[in-house]
Write an enzyme that holds these catalytic residues in place. Sequence first.
Site, PDB file in Angstrom:
ATOM      1  N   CYS A  93       1.147   7.862  -3.973  1.00  0.00           N
ATOM      2  CA  CYS A  93       0.556   7.680  -2.793  1.00  0.00           C
ATOM      3  C   CYS A  93       1.725   7.034  -1.967  1.00  0.00           C
ATOM      4  O   CYS A  93       1.563   6.979  -0.739  1.00  0.00           O
ATOM      5  CB  CYS A  93      -0.570   6.644  -3.013  1.00  0.00           C
ATOM      6  N   HIS A 145      -2.052  -0.221   2.903  1.00  0.00           N
ATOM      7  CA  HIS A 145      -2.467   0.644   2.025  1.00  0.00           C
ATOM      8  C   HIS A 145      -3.921   0.708   1.873  1.00  0.00           C
ATOM      9  O   HIS A 145      -4.687   1.814   1.849  1.00  0.00           O
ATOM     10  CB  HIS A 145      -1.551   0.391   0.773  1.00  0.00           C
ATOM     11  N   HIS A 191      -8.378   8.290   1.111  1.00  0.00           N
ATOM     12  CA  HIS A 191      -7.305   8.141   0.631  1.00  0.00           C
ATOM     13  C   HIS A 191      -6.786   9.578   0.452  1.00  0.00           C
ATOM     14  O   HIS A 191      -7.053  10.246  -0.433  1.00  0.00           O
ATOM     15  CB  HIS A 191      -7.196   7.337  -0.829  1.00  0.00           C
TER      16      HIS A 191
END
Length: 396
Positions: A160, A288, A322
Amino acid sequence: MSPLAVRAFTATSALGRGLEAHAAAIAGSRGGLAPNDFSTTALPCWIGRVAGVEDEPLPGEYAQWECRNNRLAWLTLRQDGFIDAVRAARERYGASRVAVLLGTSTASIGATEEGYRRLENGAMPDDLQRPAIHTPHSLAGFVADVFDLEGPCLTVATACSSSAKVFANAERMIRLGLIDAAIVGGVDTLCDSVLFGFNSLELVSGEPCRPFDADRNGISIGEAGGFALIERAVEGDTSPLFIGYGEASDAHHMSTPHPEGLGAELALRDALARAGIEAGDVDYINLHGTASQKNDEVEAALVARSFPATTRASSTKGFTGHTLGAAGILEATLTLLAMRDGVVPANLGARTPDPLCGPQMAWQSEQADLRIALSNSFGFGGNNACLAFARQGASA
């Protein structure tokens, strides 16, 4: 670090195509998550899907690159004047002096999945016997082909944090004189491996994700593409600036962050130091904030202990889901738009704030003068990255 100009940037996600679609969604606190209609078998969850990708194949000259991931890349490249900006850079510097540095988590694995579902006598079906797409480097190879570039062409796959870490690669290459400009960014698209893989880790929520909510129960997976062109800033520049970055690996666990956020804090401190700023100089942090239990717990505590109450912070994954390897560039884009428009994005989806969150959290959209901002990207295995951006005249 010497600031670099973000000469052009663009993004595509479940919020729409291009900068103004994203700015409008953020300003109106309108999310893009919807019930899962993508996986080949039922999986009850919500996703951030880009509409229409399957309806727009690549032009014939790029047929060898044909797959969903590169289709989304092609859609994204043709927005916000990005192609023209890259061609101008190629003209200024030459084809060998512009790098392609892109992050991805799964690349075009969706095409490989399809091939295995349709094996013909144990082999890939004829229409998928295109080796260029069955590799993690498919995305970067495709973009380099589109612009006929001959400079460094690099794929970063650190989960990520992938399309955040490419900014750091670009700064180092420019500083060392290896290149004069770089296309940075990344693309990740939905596929069964991602949806069912994260579900097997018990990380996928059955409802829209709720970052930093006390009762959060998992992530919503999205897809996105984004690109930026960065080069040395020049006198009289009006472009936003990339002023610093931090990277760290806590190597605590394959999929769980360090319980005290040590790697994340190292990346944060490194970014502040490289940018020549203090925590109190930061006006906004795009967190995040995945809505998983551990990530949000660690990040909330880090922000609460590191920044003054005047710093605003929020996660935008409640808007987009995400987007994995594309999260870094998508959230950098949203950060740059927040600075441009003076709009702090809401922490969409949260109903009951986690008690670990400090006064920095912006639960609703706010108007603010945002001069300096950070964007956090924390990947599996403790691959942590933090990017720092500033408006012209605002960097230390």
